[in-house]
Design a protein around this motif. Structure first.
Motif: not given
Length: 232
Positions: A50-53, A75-80, A104-107
């Motif tokens: 799964l890829v999401s912000n 795969i994400c940028s904010y798992p909190r 930004g890297t994810l984007s």
């Protein structure tokens, strides 16, 4: 005649199999295709990447998908956020793999993939744990990390309006990562609030072109029992 409007949501998701990689749009809960997520849960597919912000909120939508045990890797940028404690427990127990990177890297990884760029150097994360195991290099004294383009088998997104060709517009912040996911994924399914006639969307206002979209489904209310069954 091109007509990408689908009335059968489950049939539209027939491309999604066990082990598929899946991008889901949304920033927090803004722009989240919860009807499509509910349909994914009903299909019973497992072992998803799964890829999401972020990891979702509460116990519905994206959070329910994660808590159901259907996701092998996130795969994400904010798992909190709301799910932080349970997600941390799942990671420690080895029931899910977590890859975190700057937003930004994810984007940019998705944009690069959609543009046919296999990899790029980025200064963000250089010298931190997010660069661990990755190739690094200096350019004019600036340390950079080699990042690869990020693709997926399927992208599920939420849009405001669509025509039968699949041209999409978004409602303000609901736009978030969705246009990039449409570029990066092999199959794109859009959940939309309104289907309009051809020509009703000004070409200058089209954000995602229909050539990138495979199926369009209208948003319908989600039966709360879907989330309950997933977490049972």
């Amino acid at each position: 005649m091109i007509d990408k409007i689908r009335s059968d949501v489950d049939k539209a998701l027939s491309c999604l199999k066990d082990g598929s990689s899946l991008m889901i749009g949304g920033f927090g809960e803004c722009g989240r295709p919860n009807m499509l997520i509910a349909a994914v849960l009903d299909r019973g597919v497992r072992d998803l990447v799964l890829v999401s912000n972020n990891s979702g909120t509460g116990r519905v939508g994206l959070a329910a998908l994660l808590l159901s045990g259907r996701v092998r890797k996130m795969i994400c940028s904010y798992p909190r956020g709301d799910l932080a404690v349970e997600l941390e427990r799942m990671v420690k127990a080895g029931s899910i793999e977590l890859e975190v990177m700057p937003q930004g890297t994810l984007s940019e990884r998705m944009r690069a993939a959609g543009a046919g760029i296999p990899a790029f150097y980025c200064p963000t994360g250089f010298g931190t744990t997010t660069a661990r195991g990755k190739e690094t290099r200096e350019f004019n004294g600036l340390g950079c990390v080699l990042e690869t383009g990020l693709t997926a088998d399927v992208a599920l997104i939420k849009a405001g309006r669509a025509d039968r060709w699949g041209n999409l517009t978004y409602d303000r912040l609901a736009r978030n990562f969705s246009p990039l996911m449409c570029m990066a994924a092999r199959t794109v399914i859009a959940e939309v609030d309104e289907v309009v006639e051809l020509g009703d969307i000004d070409p200058e206002h089209v954000v995602t072109q229909g050539i990138l979209v495979d199926a369009v489904v209208r948003t319908q209310p989600v039966d709360a029992r879907v989330w309950e069954r997933a977490l049972a």
